[in-house]
Design a protein around this motif. Structure first.
Motif, PDB file in Angstrom:
ATOM      1  N   VAL A  50      36.667  25.537  28.244  1.00  0.00           N
ATOM      2  CA  VAL A  50      35.881  26.445  27.393  1.00  0.00           C
ATOM      3  C   VAL A  50      34.565  26.796  28.083  1.00  0.00           C
ATOM      4  CG1 VAL A  50      34.567  26.566  25.222  1.00  0.00           C
ATOM      5  CG2 VAL A  50      36.916  25.730  25.213  1.00  0.00           C
ATOM      6  N   GLU A  51      33.911  25.798  28.648  1.00  0.00           N
ATOM      7  CA  GLU A  51      32.636  26.031  29.343  1.00  0.00           C
ATOM      8  C   GLU A  51      32.829  26.896  30.585  1.00  0.00           C
ATOM      9  OE1 GLU A  51      29.535  25.283  28.327  1.00  0.00           O
ATOM     10  OE2 GLU A  51      30.448  24.544  26.487  1.00  0.00           O
ATOM     11  N   LEU A  52      33.914  26.677  31.308  1.00  0.00           N
ATOM     12  CA  LEU A  52      34.205  27.504  32.484  1.00  0.00           C
ATOM     13  C   LEU A  52      34.438  28.961  32.085  1.00  0.00           C
ATOM     14  CD1 LEU A  52      36.571  25.247  34.635  1.00  0.00           C
ATOM     15  CD2 LEU A  52      34.209  25.907  35.165  1.00  0.00           C
ATOM     16  N   TYR A  92      25.366  41.305  49.906  1.00  0.00           N
ATOM     17  CA  TYR A  92      25.578  40.024  49.224  1.00  0.00           C
ATOM     18  C   TYR A  92      26.472  40.234  48.004  1.00  0.00           C
ATOM     19  CZ  TYR A  92      24.710  35.935  46.299  1.00  0.00           C
ATOM     20  OH  TYR A  92      24.875  34.825  45.505  1.00  0.00           O
ATOM     21  N   TRP A  93      26.190  41.286  47.231  1.00  0.00           N
ATOM     22  CA  TRP A  93      26.953  41.533  46.009  1.00  0.00           C
ATOM     23  C   TRP A  93      28.265  42.253  46.275  1.00  0.00           C
ATOM     24  CZ3 TRP A  93      26.090  39.023  41.752  1.00  0.00           C
ATOM     25  CH2 TRP A  93      24.828  38.446  41.573  1.00  0.00           C
ATOM     26  N   HIS A  94      28.223  43.365  46.987  1.00  0.00           N
ATOM     27  CA  HIS A  94      29.406  44.222  47.110  1.00  0.00           C
ATOM     28  C   HIS A  94      30.393  43.780  48.191  1.00  0.00           C
ATOM     29  CE1 HIS A  94      28.193  47.193  44.136  1.00  0.00           C
ATOM     30  NE2 HIS A  94      26.959  46.988  44.561  1.00  0.00           N
ATOM     31  N   SER A  95      29.911  43.130  49.237  1.00  0.00           N
ATOM     32  CA  SER A  95      30.823  42.712  50.308  1.00  0.00           C
ATOM     33  C   SER A  95      31.129  41.220  50.267  1.00  0.00           C
ATOM     34  CB  SER A  95      30.218  43.055  51.672  1.00  0.00           C
ATOM     35  OG  SER A  95      30.018  44.440  51.778  1.00  0.00           O
ATOM     36  N   GLY A  96      30.484  40.515  49.368  1.00  0.00           N
ATOM     37  CA  GLY A  96      30.692  39.077  49.307  1.00  0.00           C
ATOM     38  C   GLY A  96      30.939  38.576  47.905  1.00  0.00           C
ATOM     39  N   ARG A  97      29.911  38.536  47.139  1.00  0.00           N
ATOM     40  CA  ARG A  97      29.943  37.880  45.818  1.00  0.00           C
ATOM     41  C   ARG A  97      30.990  38.470  44.878  1.00  0.00           C
ATOM     42  NH1 ARG A  97      30.067  34.959  42.229  1.00  0.00           N
ATOM     43  NH2 ARG A  97      28.397  34.002  41.025  1.00  0.00           N
ATOM     44  N   MET A  98      31.091  39.797  44.814  1.00  0.00           N
ATOM     45  CA  MET A  98      32.050  40.411  43.882  1.00  0.00           C
ATOM     46  C   MET A  98      33.420  40.638  44.521  1.00  0.00           C
ATOM     47  SD  MET A  98      29.772  43.110  41.676  1.00  0.00           S
ATOM     48  CE  MET A  98      29.331  44.179  43.014  1.00  0.00           C
ATOM     49  N   LYS A  99      33.503  40.505  45.826  1.00  0.00           N
ATOM     50  CA  LYS A  99      34.753  40.800  46.528  1.00  0.00           C
ATOM     51  C   LYS A  99      35.711  39.606  46.544  1.00  0.00           C
ATOM     52  CE  LYS A  99      36.343  42.851  50.829  1.00  0.00           C
ATOM     53  NZ  LYS A  99      35.924  43.434  52.107  1.00  0.00           N
ATOM     54  N   PHE A 100      35.164  38.410  46.614  1.00  0.00           N
ATOM     55  CA  PHE A 100      35.988  37.210  46.734  1.00  0.00           C
ATOM     56  C   PHE A 100      35.880  36.359  45.463  1.00  0.00           C
ATOM     57  CE2 PHE A 100      34.676  38.414  51.034  1.00  0.00           C
ATOM     58  CZ  PHE A 100      35.930  38.601  51.604  1.00  0.00           C
ATOM     59  N   PRO A 101      36.892  35.546  45.189  1.00  0.00           N
ATOM     60  CA  PRO A 101      36.839  34.691  44.001  1.00  0.00           C
ATOM     61  C   PRO A 101      35.654  33.726  44.079  1.00  0.00           C
ATOM     62  CG  PRO A 101      39.009  34.590  45.023  1.00  0.00           C
ATOM     63  CD  PRO A 101      38.131  35.371  45.940  1.00  0.00           C
ATOM     64  N   SER A 102      34.993  33.563  42.970  1.00  0.00           N
ATOM     65  CA  SER A 102      33.851  32.651  42.915  1.00  0.00           C
ATOM     66  C   SER A 102      34.342  31.225  42.709  1.00  0.00           C
ATOM     67  CB  SER A 102      32.930  33.045  41.766  1.00  0.00           C
ATOM     68  OG  SER A 102      33.575  32.780  40.531  1.00  0.00           O
ATOM     69  N   ARG A 103      33.432  30.280  42.833  1.00  0.00           N
ATOM     70  CA  ARG A 103      33.781  28.875  42.589  1.00  0.00           C
ATOM     71  C   ARG A 103      34.198  28.680  41.137  1.00  0.00           C
ATOM     72  NH1 ARG A 103      28.877  25.519  44.400  1.00  0.00           N
ATOM     73  NH2 ARG A 103      30.208  23.824  43.705  1.00  0.00           N
ATOM     74  N   ILE A 104      33.551  29.414  40.248  1.00  0.00           N
ATOM     75  CA  ILE A 104      33.902  29.320  38.825  1.00  0.00           C
ATOM     76  C   ILE A 104      35.340  29.785  38.610  1.00  0.00           C
ATOM     77  CG2 ILE A 104      33.387  30.233  36.521  1.00  0.00           C
ATOM     78  CD1 ILE A 104      30.421  30.471  37.522  1.00  0.00           C
ATOM     79  N   GLU A 105      35.661  30.931  39.192  1.00  0.00           N
ATOM     80  CA  GLU A 105      37.011  31.486  39.043  1.00  0.00           C
ATOM     81  C   GLU A 105      38.065  30.583  39.676  1.00  0.00           C
ATOM     82  OE1 GLU A 105      39.374  35.628  40.104  1.00  0.00           O
ATOM     83  OE2 GLU A 105      37.195  35.535  40.330  1.00  0.00           O
ATOM     84  N   MET A 106      37.773  30.061  40.857  1.00  0.00           N
ATOM     85  CA  MET A 106      38.736  29.175  41.519  1.00  0.00           C
ATOM     86  C   MET A 106      38.951  27.890  40.721  1.00  0.00           C
ATOM     87  SD  MET A 106      38.068  29.652  45.617  1.00  0.00           S
ATOM     88  CE  MET A 106      36.357  29.238  45.603  1.00  0.00           C
TER      89      MET A 106
END
Length: 111
Positions: A62-64, A91-105
């Motif tokens: 739930v927290e995730l 940082y945002w467009h070529s990295g952070r939003m492009k690949f799965p985050s630690r939260i998502e993984m």
């Protein structure tokens, strides 16, 4: 008469410079605000991740999911931000939003 024209010209120039300065401040603050929110999001993730056994699996998921919603909101804000700084843009467009985050993984492991 020349004095009035000169004063009008000066006022126009000052107003243009002020508007440019305000736009640059807005853009910097947008990137800075996003980065600050991103760091807070990851601090929250780290805290929740450390307490996952205390929370129990159901509450942890739930927290995730709550963090994932915050992250998606952050992405939408980043899409609406006009970055002057190319490093922040990448940082945002070529990295952070492009690949799965630690939260998502982490969430994908349990779903």
């Amino acid at each position: 008469m020349m004095y009035l024209e000169h004063m009008r010209w000066c006022i126009l120039c000052i107003s243009i410079l002020f508007s440019i300065s305000c736009e640059q401040t807005e853009q910097r603050s947008c990137a800075t605000l996003l980065y600050t929110q991103d760091q807070q999001l990851y601090k929250s993730f780290e805290l929740i991740h450390q307490k996952r056994y205390e929370l129990g699996m159901a509450q942890y998921i739930v927290e995730l999911k709550r963090l994932q919603l915050e992250e998606r909101s952050l992405y939408e804000q980043a899409k609406g931000c006009e970055f002057e700084d190319m490093q922040a843009f990448h940082y945002w467009h070529s990295g952070r939003m492009k690949f799965p985050s630690r939260i998502e993984m982490e969430l994908n492991q349990y779903e």
